[in-house]
Scaffold this active site. Structure first.
Site, PDB file in Angstrom:
ATOM      1  N   SER A  67      24.239  64.328 -16.891  1.00 60.06           N
ATOM      2  CA  SER A  67      24.344  65.604 -17.601  1.00 60.06           C
ATOM      3  C   SER A  67      23.709  66.754 -16.819  1.00 60.06           C
ATOM      4  O   SER A  67      24.156  67.085 -15.724  1.00 60.06           O
ATOM      5  CB  SER A  67      23.726  65.460 -18.989  1.00 60.06           C
ATOM      6  N   SER A 519       6.180  63.074 -28.130  1.00 57.53           N
ATOM      7  CA  SER A 519       7.326  62.920 -27.231  1.00 57.53           C
ATOM      8  C   SER A 519       7.863  61.505 -27.333  1.00 57.53           C
ATOM      9  O   SER A 519       7.131  60.552 -27.593  1.00 57.53           O
ATOM     10  CB  SER A 519       6.896  63.203 -25.788  1.00 57.53           C
ATOM     11  N   THR A 521       9.241  60.081 -24.709  1.00 55.99           N
ATOM     12  CA  THR A 521       9.296  59.505 -23.356  1.00 55.99           C
ATOM     13  C   THR A 521       7.983  59.566 -22.584  1.00 55.99           C
ATOM     14  O   THR A 521       7.817  58.839 -21.611  1.00 55.99           O
ATOM     15  CB  THR A 521      10.366  60.241 -22.523  1.00 55.99           C
TER      16      THR A 521
END
Length: 557
Positions: A67, A519, A521
């Protein structure tokens, strides 16, 4: 699993050793990593896609893309039979598959999973997987790894759909599973014909003329610019100029992610574009934002995903209000359509207020497209968007069948009436918008059709409401799991007492709003704040960041 299948898996998987010291996790965007580390993962996702096809008895998609990431990265994700994202139930298996250390462990894992899920591996049933990739140089070698993964399952067939946008692959999977033709040309034909239908239904006298008909699009030097060049030749009533369509470095100073975050002009745009309607796609064309170049500056006025959603909601609400009126002009309540708007807490508060002032039902979900999509599917018509420009409109099958019947009845009794035109417009929207996933190309055409319908310039559109100033920060913490949230991540229930402290800070600022969320990640807690002034938003964000620091004992950045 029979001996033939076991032998085939052992043989092929031995050629794809996973990189040491790399642990991957399947997120909203599947897997993303440095492309050099992904060959084994993509191979194994090919296996997963084939097994998913056998389980669902449907075509599954596998897309190789990263992406809006830099060009040296790549990624892989799976499209389910609906064209949507891989079911969350299979994500733990995906992670186990990606991180299993050797071929023998891999075969044991697959054998156990196949038994548990009752997946037929006797060769009696074919598995069908559509493969797609974006324009990254690493895509071709990773495509070969995916093909080998699919080939590791007896009777599985991989079909290479070529270089496509991510939304195109999702659209193809959805179309094929609905028994429709699913080539790239079919995609272009459906979008262009639906766009044409909407333009033909534009009220007389509302269509803008001259420079208002020109749109300049930043293609992020990715696959979307190339595909828009193909599509624009099939369109009339709209002049599109595509820039950054592959002659520069992918996502480098270009693209929707860059424009939305930095709020400055992408490469190739400047003073000549002042006053001209501009749009930007991301690298794989699933995000879309619009913008205006400001005079004597490299800064822009951003028209983001929230504003796109407001435009779509306004248009659909208008068509529904026409359809729902009785002959005497009153609203026919028993046939009221359930129109739902779905946002995350990151949506600007001004956009939420605007939508509620229109009388629309607004629901919130945790961050992540899969949550938004799932909630939107609960309505007759569900619209979701993130500020980053990813979103779409979902029409339930039940509602579409009823709408088709209504349109047919109106064609018989009052063809050309306002009601019949409204029904036709909604049907055209359902065919133009990509209901599988956010799609920058279909979204762009819908924006353009609605602007022509309204007779609006981008300036008029941008004036629907004014965003509240906001600030996002992140606080480094030792353990992000210490923060637990509820109410679509807007309320922190742990650590104990922190929400009360945040509320006390919010109360100090006019139009203040703030929340924290861990978060998904990295070991940070994200802070979002809004207020009536930028100074207030900055002050509130900093105050809440200090609270997180005090409660969890780390430092902010």
């Amino acid at each position: 699993m029979n001996d033939q299948q076991r032998s085939l898996l052992l043989d092929i998987s031995s050629r794809f050793s996973p990189p040491k010291g790399v642990k991957l996790s399947y997120g909203t965007s599947g897997y993303r990593e440095d492309a050099a580390l992904l060959e084994s993962t993509v191979y194994r996702v090919g296996i997963l896609a084939a097994l998913r096809s056998l389980k669902t008895r449907a075509v599954i998609g596998l897309m190789i893309t990263a992406s809006h990431n830099k060009i040296s990265d790549n990624g892989v994700k799976v499209a389910d039979p609906s064209g949507g994202m891989l079911t969350q139930d299979w994500e733990p298996f995906a992670d186990s598959l990606a991180n299993t250390p050797d071929s023998h462990s891999l075969v044991q894992l697959i054998d156990a999973f196949v038994k548990r899920e009752n997946i037929p591996l006797d060769g009696e049933q074919d598995a069908k997987v559509f493969l797609g990739r974006d324009t990254r140089p690493s895509g071709f070698s990773l495509l070969e790894a995916a093909k080998q993964g699919v080939a590791s399952i007896v009777s599985a067939i991989a079909t290479d759909m070529g270089v496509v946008t991510t939304p195109q692959l999702h659209w193809m999977v959805r179309a094929r599973n609905k028994g429709l033709e699913a080539s790239e040309n079919n995609y272009y034909n459906q979008l262009s014909s639906s766009f044409r239908c909407l333009l033909e239904l534009t009220p007389q006298g509302s269509r803008p003329s001259g420079t208002n008909n020109k749109l300049i699009v930043d293609g992020a030097d990715g696959v979307g610019g190339e595909k828009l060049e193909n599509l624009k030749g099939m369109l009339s009533g709209l002049h599109i100029e595509v820039r950054n369509s592959g002659d520069g470095l992918l996502n480098e100073g270009v693209g929707a992610d860059y424009v939305q975050k930095e709020k400055i002009v992408p490469r190739g745009f400047g003073p000549a574009e002042v006053g001209v309607r501009c749009a930007s796609l991301d690298g794989d064309a699933d995000r879309l934002v619009y913008f205006l170049v400001q005079p004597n500056s490299n800064k822009i006025e951003l028209v983001d995903g929230d504003k796109i959603m407001a435009l779509f909601a306004l248009f659909i609400q208008e068509q529904l209000s026409i359809l729902n009126k009785s002959e005497d002009g009153t609203v026919n309540r028993p046939h009221q359509t359930r129109l739902g708007i779905v946002q995350t807490a990151y949506a600007n508060g001004a956009s939420t207020d605007y939508l509620k002032q229109l009388g629309l039902q607004v629901a919130f979900t945790p961050t992540g497209v899969k949550h938004l999509h799932e909630k939107a599917a609960e309505y007759d018509i569900g619209i979701y968007f993130e500020a980053n420009g990813h979103g779409t409109i979902l029409f339930s099958e039940t509602y579409l069948c009823a709408l088709e019947d209504t349109n047919n009845d109106l064609l018989s009794s009052s063809k050309g009436s306002e009601k019949q035109k409204a029904a036709s417009r909604l049907l055209s929207v359902s065919k133009l918008i990509n209901q599988a996933v956010g799609d920058a190309l279909s979204g762009l055409l819908l924006v353009e059709a609605i602007l022509q319908h309204m007779g609006w310039s981008i300036h008029r559109w941008n004036e629907l409401y004014h965003d509240l100033p906001s600030r996002q920060l992140k606080v480094k913490v030792a353990d992000r799991s210490a923060v637990v949230t509820t109410n679509a991540e807007t309320v922190a229930v742990k650590p104990s007492g922190i929400q009360e402290a945040i509320n006390a800070e919010i109360a100090k600022y006019p139009q203040g709003r703030s929340f924290i969320r861990p978060s998904g990640t990295e070991d940070v807690v994200r802070v979002y704040a809004e207020a009536s002034t930028q100074e207030g938003a900055d002050g509130l964000a900093n105050s809440v960041a200090k609270l997180v620091d005090n409660f969890l004992g780390s430092s902010s950045s």
